[in-house]
Scaffold this motif. Structure first.
Motif, short mmCIF file in Angstrom:
data_model
loop_
_atom_site.label_atom_id
_atom_site.label_comp_id
_atom_site.label_asym_id
_atom_site.label_seq_id
_atom_site.Cartn_x
_atom_site.Cartn_y
_atom_site.Cartn_z
N ARG A 46 0.83 -1.21 0.00
CA ARG A 46 0.00 0.00 0.00
C ARG A 46 0.86 1.26 0.00
O ARG A 46 0.51 2.24 -0.63
CB ARG A 46 -0.93 0.01 1.20
N ALA A 47 1.98 1.22 0.70
CA ALA A 47 2.84 2.40 0.81
C ALA A 47 3.47 2.78 -0.53
O ALA A 47 3.81 3.94 -0.74
CB ALA A 47 3.92 2.16 1.86
N VAL A 48 3.62 1.82 -1.41
CA VAL A 48 4.29 2.08 -2.69
C VAL A 48 3.32 1.88 -3.86
O VAL A 48 3.73 1.51 -4.96
CB VAL A 48 5.56 1.23 -2.86
N ARG A 49 2.06 2.16 -3.64
CA ARG A 49 1.08 1.89 -4.70
C ARG A 49 1.33 2.68 -5.97
O ARG A 49 1.14 2.17 -7.06
CB ARG A 49 -0.34 2.04 -4.19
N SER A 50 1.79 3.92 -5.87
CA SER A 50 2.05 4.68 -7.10
C SER A 50 3.22 4.06 -7.87
O SER A 50 3.19 4.00 -9.11
CB SER A 50 2.32 6.15 -6.80
N ALA A 51 4.23 3.57 -7.15
CA ALA A 51 5.35 2.89 -7.81
C ALA A 51 4.88 1.59 -8.45
O ALA A 51 5.33 1.23 -9.55
CB ALA A 51 6.47 2.61 -6.81
N ARG A 52 3.97 0.89 -7.80
CA ARG A 52 3.42 -0.34 -8.38
C ARG A 52 2.62 -0.04 -9.63
O ARG A 52 2.67 -0.80 -10.61
CB ARG A 52 2.57 -1.07 -7.36
N VAL A 53 1.86 1.05 -9.62
CA VAL A 53 1.10 1.44 -10.82
C VAL A 53 2.07 1.73 -11.97
O VAL A 53 1.88 1.24 -13.08
CB VAL A 53 0.20 2.67 -10.54
#
Length: 99
Positions: A46-53
């Motif tokens: 959840r903390a890195v969701r933008s990086a995952r996107v």
């Protein structure tokens, strides 16, 4: 060879050593995407969701390059806005449910 690389945008080198090199490097890239996703601790997703996107979008672009046979020259390979939005939403949904 140098001739294969310099002639690649004309299509003259397709099917030779350059194609094998691109397929090899493409396989390595796919493995790295998979490894990065697998090694990300569930608690951090959840903390890195933008990086995952962004990773999912770049992975989608990579798969499109692979599907097209790693084109050299010609029009730029892109993902459309709708496709990127769909990838982003799917990634965010997966993150929300803990995947």
């Amino acid at each position: 060879s140098e001739d294969e690389i310099l002639g690649a945008d004309s299509g003259a080198a397709r099917g030779g050593g350059l194609t094998r090199l691109l397929e090899f490097e493409g396989g390595r890239a796919a493995a790295e995407y998979a490894r990065a996703e697998a090694e990300l601790p569930a608690a951090d997703r959840r903390a890195v969701r933008s990086a995952r996107v962004m990773g999912a979008i770049y992975s989608g672009l990579f798969h499109e390059l692979r599907r097209r046979g790693y084109p050299i020259g010609g029009p730029r390979v892109r993902l459309g806005a709708v496709r990127k939005a769909a990838i982003a939403l799917a990634t965010l949904a997966a993150t929300a449910v803990g995947r």
